[in-house]
Design a protein around this motif. Structure first.
Motif, PDB file in Angstrom:
ATOM      1  N   LEU A  26       0.830  -1.201   0.000  1.00 49.41           N
ATOM      2  CA  LEU A  26       0.000   0.000   0.000  1.00 49.41           C
ATOM      3  C   LEU A  26       0.869   1.256   0.000  1.00 49.41           C
ATOM      4  O   LEU A  26       0.587   2.211  -0.733  1.00 49.41           O
ATOM      5  N   LEU A  27       1.929   1.263   0.793  1.00 50.01           N
ATOM      6  CA  LEU A  27       2.848   2.406   0.782  1.00 50.01           C
ATOM      7  C   LEU A  27       3.463   2.609  -0.596  1.00 50.01           C
ATOM      8  O   LEU A  27       3.618   3.746  -1.054  1.00 50.01           O
ATOM      9  N   ASP A  28       3.812   1.513  -1.241  1.00 49.39           N
ATOM     10  CA  ASP A  28       4.372   1.597  -2.590  1.00 49.39           C
ATOM     11  C   ASP A  28       3.365   2.240  -3.536  1.00 49.39           C
ATOM     12  O   ASP A  28       3.706   3.108  -4.325  1.00 49.39           O
ATOM     13  N   ARG A  29       2.119   1.838  -3.438  1.00 53.03           N
ATOM     14  CA  ARG A  29       1.084   2.383  -4.317  1.00 53.03           C
ATOM     15  C   ARG A  29       0.860   3.864  -4.037  1.00 53.03           C
ATOM     16  O   ARG A  29       0.861   4.676  -4.942  1.00 53.03           O
ATOM     17  N   TRP A  34       1.890   9.417  -9.740  1.00 49.99           N
ATOM     18  CA  TRP A  34       0.615   9.485 -10.457  1.00 49.99           C
ATOM     19  C   TRP A  34      -0.554   9.366  -9.487  1.00 49.99           C
ATOM     20  O   TRP A  34      -1.566  10.034  -9.659  1.00 49.99           O
ATOM     21  N   VAL A  35      -0.399   8.532  -8.470  1.00 53.73           N
ATOM     22  CA  VAL A  35      -1.455   8.409  -7.451  1.00 53.73           C
ATOM     23  C   VAL A  35      -1.640   9.745  -6.747  1.00 53.73           C
ATOM     24  O   VAL A  35      -2.763  10.228  -6.585  1.00 53.73           O
ATOM     25  N   MET A  78      -0.721   4.148 -18.142  1.00 56.49           N
ATOM     26  CA  MET A  78      -0.439   4.379 -16.728  1.00 56.49           C
ATOM     27  C   MET A  78      -1.651   4.972 -16.012  1.00 56.49           C
ATOM     28  O   MET A  78      -1.957   4.602 -14.871  1.00 56.49           O
ATOM     29  N   LEU A  79      -2.355   5.876 -16.676  1.00 58.64           N
ATOM     30  CA  LEU A  79      -3.548   6.468 -16.068  1.00 58.64           C
ATOM     31  C   LEU A  79      -4.604   5.387 -15.840  1.00 58.64           C
ATOM     32  O   LEU A  79      -5.203   5.314 -14.755  1.00 58.64           O
ATOM     33  N   THR A  80      -4.822   4.549 -16.824  1.00 60.13           N
ATOM     34  CA  THR A  80      -5.802   3.466 -16.689  1.00 60.13           C
ATOM     35  C   THR A  80      -5.419   2.518 -15.561  1.00 60.13           C
ATOM     36  O   THR A  80      -6.243   2.175 -14.713  1.00 60.13           O
ATOM     37  N   GLN A  81      -4.159   2.109 -15.515  1.00 61.98           N
ATOM     38  CA  GLN A  81      -3.695   1.194 -14.461  1.00 61.98           C
ATOM     39  C   GLN A  81      -3.842   1.827 -13.081  1.00 61.98           C
ATOM     40  O   GLN A  81      -4.271   1.174 -12.126  1.00 61.98           O
ATOM     41  N   THR A  82      -3.492   3.094 -12.973  1.00 61.02           N
ATOM     42  CA  THR A  82      -3.558   3.778 -11.682  1.00 61.02           C
ATOM     43  C   THR A  82      -5.001   3.931 -11.223  1.00 61.02           C
ATOM     44  O   THR A  82      -5.315   3.676 -10.051  1.00 61.02           O
ATOM     45  N   LEU A  83      -5.887   4.325 -12.131  1.00 58.49           N
ATOM     46  CA  LEU A  83      -7.299   4.457 -11.765  1.00 58.49           C
ATOM     47  C   LEU A  83      -7.878   3.103 -11.330  1.00 58.49           C
ATOM     48  O   LEU A  83      -8.617   3.035 -10.343  1.00 58.49           O
ATOM     49  N   ARG A  84      -7.524   2.047 -12.028  1.00 55.62           N
ATOM     50  CA  ARG A  84      -8.018   0.717 -11.652  1.00 55.62           C
ATOM     51  C   ARG A  84      -7.510   0.302 -10.273  1.00 55.62           C
ATOM     52  O   ARG A  84      -8.251  -0.263  -9.465  1.00 55.62           O
TER      53      ARG A  84
END
Length: 145
Positions: A26-29, A34-35, A78-84
């Motif tokens: 979770l910290l990594d995310r 981008w997050v 990257m935007l799609t992956q981050t939003l998911r």
């Protein structure tokens, strides 16, 4: 064991200093740039950062294209992956409206809003102190004469 005791025990078990702790993931995310930028965008921090870390607008739902335009430099992938991943973690909701074409919007959940309060401070700090950091980098990278 009562529910409160189970929650207290779970808090003790999550220790990010331990290699196998899931909170490291979770910290990594949440430490990803981008997050941070997406949370700030959805949180209403679309204007210039203020030194006090305050945000100027209220949180709002945004369409994919709005987020993409606001967060300059993020690729579509990257935007799609981050939003998911943010949706999977329960930090934002994705709402599909059956229109022609279909309208999809993203909005912070209460959990996402609580994290946004932290990330906007990070973003404001980075913007406020960038001049000093650049000067420090230049001094470090300049060989002594």
């Amino acid at each position: 064991m009562k529910a409160a005791q189970k929650r207290a025990q779970a808090k003790v078990e999550f220790n990010a200093f331990l290699a196998g702790c899931p909170s490291r993931q979770l910290l990594d995310r949440i430490s990803d740039k981008w997050v941070v930028l997406i949370l700030c965008a959805l949180g209403g921090d679309s204007g210039p950062g203020r030194p006090d870390g305050e945000h100027s607008d209220a949180p709002k739902a945004m369409r994919y294209s709005e987020i993409s335009r606001l967060v300059a430099g993020v690729s579509q992938k990257m935007l799609t992956q981050t939003l998911r991943s943010l949706e999977r973690d329960g930090l934002l909701t994705r709402t599909v409206t059956p229109t022609v074409p279909v309208t999809v919007s993203y909005e912070l959940t209460d959990l996402g809003l609580s994290l946004h309060h932290m990330t906007r401070g990070l973003r404001a700090w980075a913007q406020t102190h960038m001049t000093q950091v650049l000067a420090n980098r230049e001094g470090y990278d300049t060989p002594p004469s």
